[in-house]
Design a protein around this motif. Structure first.
Motif, mmCIF file in Angstrom:
data_model
loop_
_atom_site.group_PDB
_atom_site.id
_atom_site.type_symbol
_atom_site.label_atom_id
_atom_site.label_comp_id
_atom_site.label_asym_id
_atom_site.label_seq_id
_atom_site.Cartn_x
_atom_site.Cartn_y
_atom_site.Cartn_z
ATOM 1 N N LEU A 115 95.901 16.312 98.424
ATOM 2 C CA LEU A 115 95.240 17.466 99.025
ATOM 3 C C LEU A 115 96.243 18.570 99.332
ATOM 4 O O LEU A 115 97.418 18.292 99.615
ATOM 5 N N ASN A 116 95.791 19.793 99.296
ATOM 6 C CA ASN A 116 96.647 20.926 99.639
ATOM 7 C C ASN A 116 97.156 20.778 101.074
ATOM 8 O O ASN A 116 96.364 20.603 102.012
ATOM 9 N N GLY A 117 98.462 20.856 101.231
ATOM 10 C CA GLY A 117 99.044 20.724 102.564
ATOM 11 C C GLY A 117 99.401 19.296 102.938
ATOM 12 O O GLY A 117 99.908 19.042 104.029
ATOM 13 N N PHE A 118 99.117 18.344 102.030
ATOM 14 C CA PHE A 118 99.476 16.949 102.236
ATOM 15 C C PHE A 118 100.452 16.562 101.129
ATOM 16 O O PHE A 118 100.232 16.879 99.973
ATOM 17 N N LYS A 119 101.513 15.868 101.493
ATOM 18 C CA LYS A 119 102.601 15.669 100.543
ATOM 19 C C LYS A 119 103.064 14.223 100.519
ATOM 20 O O LYS A 119 103.221 13.590 101.569
ATOM 21 N N ASP A 120 103.282 13.701 99.310
ATOM 22 C CA ASP A 120 103.883 12.377 99.169
ATOM 23 C C ASP A 120 105.380 12.474 99.477
ATOM 24 O O ASP A 120 106.040 13.449 99.119
ATOM 25 N N ILE A 121 105.890 11.464 100.135
ATOM 26 C CA ILE A 121 107.335 11.366 100.366
ATOM 27 C C ILE A 121 107.859 10.339 99.374
ATOM 28 O O ILE A 121 107.624 9.140 99.509
ATOM 29 N N LEU A 122 108.545 10.809 98.362
ATOM 30 C CA LEU A 122 108.943 9.973 97.234
ATOM 31 C C LEU A 122 110.219 9.181 97.538
ATOM 32 O O LEU A 122 110.988 9.552 98.434
ATOM 33 N N PRO A 123 110.434 8.094 96.777
ATOM 34 C CA PRO A 123 111.627 7.265 97.027
ATOM 35 C C PRO A 123 112.934 8.051 97.041
ATOM 36 O O PRO A 123 113.835 7.743 97.817
ATOM 37 N N ALA A 124 113.037 9.097 96.202
ATOM 38 C CA ALA A 124 114.278 9.873 96.157
ATOM 39 C C ALA A 124 114.549 10.611 97.455
ATOM 40 O O ALA A 124 115.694 10.974 97.751
ATOM 41 N N ASP A 125 113.491 10.849 98.248
ATOM 42 C CA ASP A 125 113.646 11.590 99.505
ATOM 43 C C ASP A 125 113.743 10.677 100.720
ATOM 44 O O ASP A 125 114.121 11.134 101.807
ATOM 45 N N ILE A 126 113.375 9.419 100.553
ATOM 46 C CA ILE A 126 113.272 8.524 101.696
ATOM 47 C C ILE A 126 114.599 8.363 102.430
ATOM 48 O O ILE A 126 114.640 8.251 103.654
ATOM 49 N N GLU A 127 115.716 8.370 101.689
ATOM 50 C CA GLU A 127 117.015 8.177 102.335
ATOM 51 C C GLU A 127 117.254 9.230 103.428
ATOM 52 O O GLU A 127 117.734 8.907 104.520
ATOM 53 N N LEU A 128 116.906 10.492 103.134
ATOM 54 C CA LEU A 128 117.103 11.547 104.133
ATOM 55 C C LEU A 128 116.169 11.353 105.323
ATOM 56 O O LEU A 128 116.563 11.577 106.476
ATOM 57 N N TRP A 129 114.941 10.951 105.054
ATOM 58 C CA TRP A 129 113.997 10.680 106.158
ATOM 59 C C TRP A 129 114.541 9.558 107.040
ATOM 60 O O TRP A 129 114.501 9.651 108.281
ATOM 61 N N GLN A 130 115.022 8.507 106.422
ATOM 62 C CA GLN A 130 115.559 7.393 107.198
ATOM 63 C C GLN A 130 116.805 7.809 107.974
ATOM 64 O O GLN A 130 117.029 7.349 109.099
ATOM 65 N N ARG A 131 117.580 8.690 107.378
ATOM 66 C CA ARG A 131 118.781 9.187 108.069
ATOM 67 C C ARG A 131 118.393 9.947 109.325
ATOM 68 O O ARG A 131 118.999 9.757 110.395
ATOM 69 N N VAL A 132 117.393 10.801 109.232
ATOM 70 C CA VAL A 132 116.937 11.567 110.392
ATOM 71 C C VAL A 132 116.419 10.629 111.475
ATOM 72 O O VAL A 132 116.788 10.735 112.654
ATOM 73 N N GLU A 133 115.557 9.692 111.089
ATOM 74 C CA GLU A 133 114.960 8.788 112.067
ATOM 75 C C GLU A 133 116.005 7.880 112.696
ATOM 76 O O GLU A 133 115.986 7.638 113.911
ATOM 77 N N SER A 134 116.928 7.370 111.890
ATOM 78 C CA SER A 134 117.970 6.481 112.403
ATOM 79 C C SER A 134 118.874 7.212 113.384
ATOM 80 O O SER A 134 119.232 6.674 114.445
ATOM 81 N N CYS A 135 119.242 8.444 113.042
ATOM 82 C CA CYS A 135 120.099 9.246 113.926
ATOM 83 C C CYS A 135 119.391 9.512 115.247
ATOM 84 O O CYS A 135 119.978 9.374 116.320
ATOM 85 N N ALA A 136 118.108 9.887 115.173
ATOM 86 C CA ALA A 136 117.347 10.178 116.388
ATOM 87 C C ALA A 136 117.250 8.934 117.269
ATOM 88 O O ALA A 136 117.454 9.003 118.493
#
Length: 415
Positions: free
Chosen positions: A6-27
């Motif tokens: 849907l417009n405005g909804f986005k998949d978070i792909l495996p190539a991006d997950i590392e950065l997401w995990q980095r943000v969450e882990s740091c927080a």
């Protein structure tokens, strides 16, 4: 028809997950240093919860909420109201006088999708309930700054005071007088806000409106003595903690429940979406939602925007290691041995890849390189005969023979 998100909804792909995990882990790491505990909240809440907390005159409630009208429920547009509902419902204030809580998860607003702004977005929400010390305000901002610093993200902190129910009415009258002289030049949204919540006019992003309110009176000039003293201690405490900040007299935040201290973390690297996080004090909100008269303060950080900033940083161009070893088995017998060996290596704690389709050595080497493997273990007919595989370092291209046992391979990789 091609199926798409849907417009405005986005998949978070495996190539991006590392950065997401980095943000969450740091927080999570920083929050633990400040004694915060995690709470997980439902996505659906009663619509009235958000109307009562956020404010019926806000854009969020008027235009942006995803609500099931016939059911009277809404997909949460922010987390503070939900967290306070849980705080009241479960009597957390009885268990501990001061609660330090955080939650991470998706929020939903029907906005115009653009860079850094989606209709489903993810947010870190941090709240402290039951304490009103101005030093706490500074500590919370210092904690947010620490998260940014540990991520290597450059932001500036902007601070303001929004006063309290004692001093805000007089300021509101002063602001209304100012706006009445300029109303004809304001956008339609601001004309409506003048009636319902004139402070929101100061938050308008329309360039014409911003020009019209450039000389508007500031809340800081109309604070009562108690609020003025509170804000003075906040600023002094920020100085004590070595936190750089600037005053922004036009910051009002987008939600009605804020009072006294308000703040935002802003960047120049995301265009119009300059705020990557922000919050403030909401001392009357717990009581407003039916709980005790306990004060509160908190902030939210948009994970999508933090990830965007990390992606825009100058990354280290060196090869990123994702696997410890890729096992390349050549031929059916070698593949069969490799299949069991790979499982043993994974049980030993290594990150291991393998091709299961019998491709050529050249093809498997490409797979290993693309997968970011530090080493490749080559096993062919000669290696089966000798009982030793060829272990190649993908960076130096150096090779050495290694016995085809999980213990021997693990020892070589560890050494």
């Amino acid at each position: 028809m091609k199926l798409k998100a849907l417009n405005g909804f986005k998949d978070i792909l495996p190539a991006d997950i590392e950065l997401w995990q980095r943000v969450e882990s740091c927080a999570r790491d920083v929050l633990a240093r400040f004694q915060f505990s995690e709470i997980r909240l439902p996505i659906l809440e009663k619509t009235d919860l958000f109307a009562r907390s956020i404010g019926e005159a806000t854009d969020i409630v008027e235009k942006e909420m995803y609500s099931f009208v016939d059911k009277g429920v809404t997909m949460r547009p922010e987390a503070t109201a939900s967290l306070i509902r849980a705080y009241i419902e479960h009597g957390l204030y009885v268990q501990r006088p001061v609660q330090r809580l955080f939650t991470i998860g998706p929020m939903f607003r029907h906005e115009r999708p653009q860079k850094g702004r989606l209709r489903q977005f993810h947010q870190l929400s941090v709240e402290v309930l039951g304490a009103d010390s101005p030093r706490l305000d500074a500590e919370i901002m210092a904690m947010g700054s620490m998260i940014m610093e540990r991520l290597g993200i450059s932001v500036s902190l902007e601070v303001n005071s929004l006063g309290c129910p004692d001093c805000r009415p007089q300021y509101r009258e002063n602001l209304l007088t100012f706006l009445a002289e300029r109303e004809e030049h304001l956008c339609d949204d601001c004309k409506r806000r003048i009636v319902k919540n004139p402070l929101r006019v100061l938050d308008c992003k329309n360039p014409v409106c911003r020009e019209q309110v450039a000389d508007a009176p500031s809340m800081a000039e109309n604070l009562c003595d108690v609020c003025d003293d509170h804000f003075a201690v906040v600023r002094k405490s920020l100085d004590t903690l070595g936190v750089n900040y600037s005053l922004n007299k036009f910051m009002v935040r987008g939600l009605d429940y804020y009072c006294r201290t308000a703040f935002e973390f802003v960047t120049q690297d995301l265009g119009a979406q300059s705020a990557v996080g922000g919050g403030g004090r909401y001392d009357g909100l717990v009581a407003q939602l039916g709980g005790p008269k306990n004060p509160g303060i908190g902030f939210g950080m948009g994970l999508e925007r933090l990830v965007l900033l990390l992606q825009q940083q100058k990354q280290d161009e060196s090869r990123r290691i994702e696997l410890d070893v890729f096992v390349a088995g050549l031929g059916e017998k070698a593949s069969e041995l490799s299949y069991g060996l790979v499982h043993e290596l994974r049980q030993a704690g290594l990150r291991v890849g393998m091709d299961l389709d019998g491709r050529s050595l050249k093809s498997q080497m490409k797979q290993a390189d693309k997968a970011g493997s530090a080493h490749v273990l080559i096993i062919g007919e000669d290696e089966l005969a000798s009982g030793k595989g060829v272990l190649r370092n993908m960076e130096s291209q150096e090779q050495q023979d290694v016995e085809l046992t999980a213990e021997a391979i693990h020892k070589h990789l560890a050494g």
